[in-house]
Design a protein around this motif. Structure first.
Motif, PDB file in Angstrom:
ATOM      1  N   THR A  11       0.952  -1.125   0.013  1.00  0.00           N
ATOM      2  CA  THR A  11       0.082   0.049  -0.008  1.00  0.00           C
ATOM      3  C   THR A  11       0.885   1.336   0.095  1.00  0.00           C
ATOM      4  OG1 THR A  11      -1.776  -1.057   1.382  1.00  0.00           O
ATOM      5  CG2 THR A  11      -1.677   1.385   1.148  1.00  0.00           C
ATOM      6  N   PHE A  12       0.747   2.074  -1.014  1.00  0.00           N
ATOM      7  CA  PHE A  12       1.554   3.199  -1.157  1.00  0.00           C
ATOM      8  C   PHE A  12       0.435   4.375  -0.977  1.00  0.00           C
ATOM      9  CE2 PHE A  12       3.903   0.291  -3.578  1.00  0.00           C
ATOM     10  CZ  PHE A  12       5.134   0.229  -3.199  1.00  0.00           C
ATOM     11  N   GLU A  13       0.730   5.508  -0.144  1.00  0.00           N
ATOM     12  CA  GLU A  13      -0.291   6.742  -0.264  1.00  0.00           C
ATOM     13  C   GLU A  13       0.583   7.966  -0.505  1.00  0.00           C
ATOM     14  OE1 GLU A  13      -1.426   7.897   4.175  1.00  0.00           O
ATOM     15  OE2 GLU A  13      -1.341   5.727   4.118  1.00  0.00           O
ATOM     16  N   TYR A  14      -0.361   8.713  -0.774  1.00  0.00           N
ATOM     17  CA  TYR A  14       0.306  10.171  -1.070  1.00  0.00           C
ATOM     18  C   TYR A  14      -0.645  11.173  -0.930  1.00  0.00           C
ATOM     19  CZ  TYR A  14       2.817  13.641  -3.895  1.00  0.00           C
ATOM     20  OH  TYR A  14       3.668  14.892  -4.239  1.00  0.00           O
ATOM     21  N   VAL A  15      -0.161  12.541  -0.298  1.00  0.00           N
ATOM     22  CA  VAL A  15      -1.344  13.757  -0.404  1.00  0.00           C
ATOM     23  C   VAL A  15      -1.048  14.431  -1.483  1.00  0.00           C
ATOM     24  CG1 VAL A  15      -2.117  15.315   1.199  1.00  0.00           C
ATOM     25  CG2 VAL A  15      -1.428  13.222   2.033  1.00  0.00           C
ATOM     26  N   ILE A  16      -2.033  15.043  -2.288  1.00  0.00           N
ATOM     27  CA  ILE A  16      -1.865  15.567  -3.437  1.00  0.00           C
ATOM     28  C   ILE A  16      -1.921  17.047  -2.856  1.00  0.00           C
ATOM     29  CG2 ILE A  16      -2.792  16.407  -5.615  1.00  0.00           C
ATOM     30  CD1 ILE A  16      -3.419  13.686  -6.317  1.00  0.00           C
ATOM     31  N   GLU A  17      -1.044  18.083  -2.790  1.00  0.00           N
ATOM     32  CA  GLU A  17      -1.264  19.223  -2.302  1.00  0.00           C
ATOM     33  C   GLU A  17      -0.872  20.500  -3.364  1.00  0.00           C
ATOM     34  OE1 GLU A  17       1.548  19.103   0.894  1.00  0.00           O
ATOM     35  OE2 GLU A  17       0.249  18.297   2.247  1.00  0.00           O
ATOM     36  N   THR A  18      -0.676  20.079  -4.791  1.00  0.00           N
ATOM     37  CA  THR A  18      -0.607  20.948  -5.924  1.00  0.00           C
ATOM     38  C   THR A  18      -1.554  20.374  -6.919  1.00  0.00           C
ATOM     39  OG1 THR A  18       1.149  19.427  -6.913  1.00  0.00           O
ATOM     40  CG2 THR A  18       1.877  20.931  -5.347  1.00  0.00           C
ATOM     41  N   ASP A  19      -1.595  21.241  -8.019  1.00  0.00           N
ATOM     42  CA  ASP A  19      -2.359  20.906  -9.123  1.00  0.00           C
ATOM     43  C   ASP A  19      -2.104  19.769  -9.958  1.00  0.00           C
ATOM     44  OD1 ASP A  19      -3.840  22.922  -8.316  1.00  0.00           O
ATOM     45  OD2 ASP A  19      -3.215  24.610  -9.416  1.00  0.00           O
ATOM     46  N   ARG A  20      -1.000  19.333  -9.832  1.00  0.00           N
ATOM     47  CA  ARG A  20      -0.303  18.433 -10.885  1.00  0.00           C
ATOM     48  C   ARG A  20       0.786  17.605 -10.074  1.00  0.00           C
ATOM     49  NH1 ARG A  20       4.299  17.273 -13.524  1.00  0.00           N
ATOM     50  NH2 ARG A  20       3.957  16.442 -15.903  1.00  0.00           N
ATOM     51  N   VAL A  21       0.629  16.152 -10.112  1.00  0.00           N
ATOM     52  CA  VAL A  21       1.277  15.239  -9.308  1.00  0.00           C
ATOM     53  C   VAL A  21       1.847  14.216 -10.543  1.00  0.00           C
ATOM     54  CG1 VAL A  21       1.596  13.528  -7.588  1.00  0.00           C
ATOM     55  CG2 VAL A  21       0.534  15.723  -7.230  1.00  0.00           C
ATOM     56  N   SER A  22       2.975  13.881 -10.664  1.00  0.00           N
ATOM     57  CA  SER A  22       3.486  12.853 -11.407  1.00  0.00           C
ATOM     58  C   SER A  22       3.860  11.809 -10.714  1.00  0.00           C
ATOM     59  CB  SER A  22       4.756  13.431 -12.412  1.00  0.00           C
ATOM     60  OG  SER A  22       5.899  13.790 -11.357  1.00  0.00           O
ATOM     61  N   VAL A  23       3.353  10.289 -11.677  1.00  0.00           N
ATOM     62  CA  VAL A  23       3.613   9.498 -10.408  1.00  0.00           C
ATOM     63  C   VAL A  23       4.362   8.261 -11.470  1.00  0.00           C
ATOM     64  CG1 VAL A  23       2.676   7.654  -9.440  1.00  0.00           C
ATOM     65  CG2 VAL A  23       1.527   9.705  -9.397  1.00  0.00           C
ATOM     66  N   GLY A  24       5.609   7.695 -10.815  1.00  0.00           N
ATOM     67  CA  GLY A  24       6.284   6.765 -11.578  1.00  0.00           C
ATOM     68  C   GLY A  24       7.521   6.362 -10.811  1.00  0.00           C
ATOM     69  N   ARG A  25       8.232   5.333 -11.482  1.00  0.00           N
ATOM     70  CA  ARG A  25       9.331   4.619 -10.625  1.00  0.00           C
ATOM     71  C   ARG A  25      10.641   5.368 -10.617  1.00  0.00           C
ATOM     72  NH1 ARG A  25       9.833   0.419 -13.816  1.00  0.00           N
ATOM     73  NH2 ARG A  25      11.911   1.052 -14.560  1.00  0.00           N
ATOM     74  N   ALA A  26      10.595   6.410 -11.271  1.00  0.00           N
ATOM     75  CA  ALA A  26      11.761   7.102 -11.386  1.00  0.00           C
ATOM     76  C   ALA A  26      11.828   8.222 -10.297  1.00  0.00           C
ATOM     77  CB  ALA A  26      12.113   8.043 -12.725  1.00  0.00           C
TER      78      ALA A  26
END
Length: 123
Positions: A11-26
């Motif tokens: 389980t991975f979690e993230y809080v979005i606090e901006t208008d754009r969030v990139s997601v990936g392994r890098a």
């Protein structure tokens, strides 16, 4: 918005606090998800006028909404009634806004164990 990527092992979690969030392994992504099925640059979540959108970044294993692979580089609205799967491995769950208790259909309840949550999501 709070988002989760979940399967029976992680389980991975993230809080979005901006208008754009990139997601990936890098590591250059806003949210680095260290899993081999996630592409280096897998997807982006956008916020616009209190609505959220997802865009596949040409990932190898794709983004699926209701079992249909979405077209790369095209924005799709996130809806709490959708079943969203990343790379055929993770379910994407989200809170639409801070303090909001209605979860996406693939959502998690924080007080439950990961295994119980995943069993509910598989249904």
């Amino acid at each position: 918005m709070k988002i989760f990527l979940m399967n029976d092992q992680h389980t991975f979690e993230y809080v979005i606090e901006t208008d754009r969030v990139s997601v990936g392994r890098a590591s250059h992504n806003d949210w680095c998800v260290p899993h081999h099925e996630i592409s280096k640059d897998h997807f982006i979540i956008y916020a616009q006028d209190e609505e959220y959108f997802i865009q596949d970044q040409g990932s190898k294993n794709g983004v699926y909404i209701d079992n249909v692979r979405i077209e790369p580089y095209k924005k799709y609205p996130l809806n709490i009634q959708q079943n969203i799967v990343i790379a055929r491995v993770f379910k994407l769950a989200f809170y639409r806004r801070p303090g909001h208790t209605e979860l996406g259909i693939t959502g998690a309840i924080e007080l439950e164990s990961q295994a119980e949550t995943f069993e509910k999501l598989k249904k």
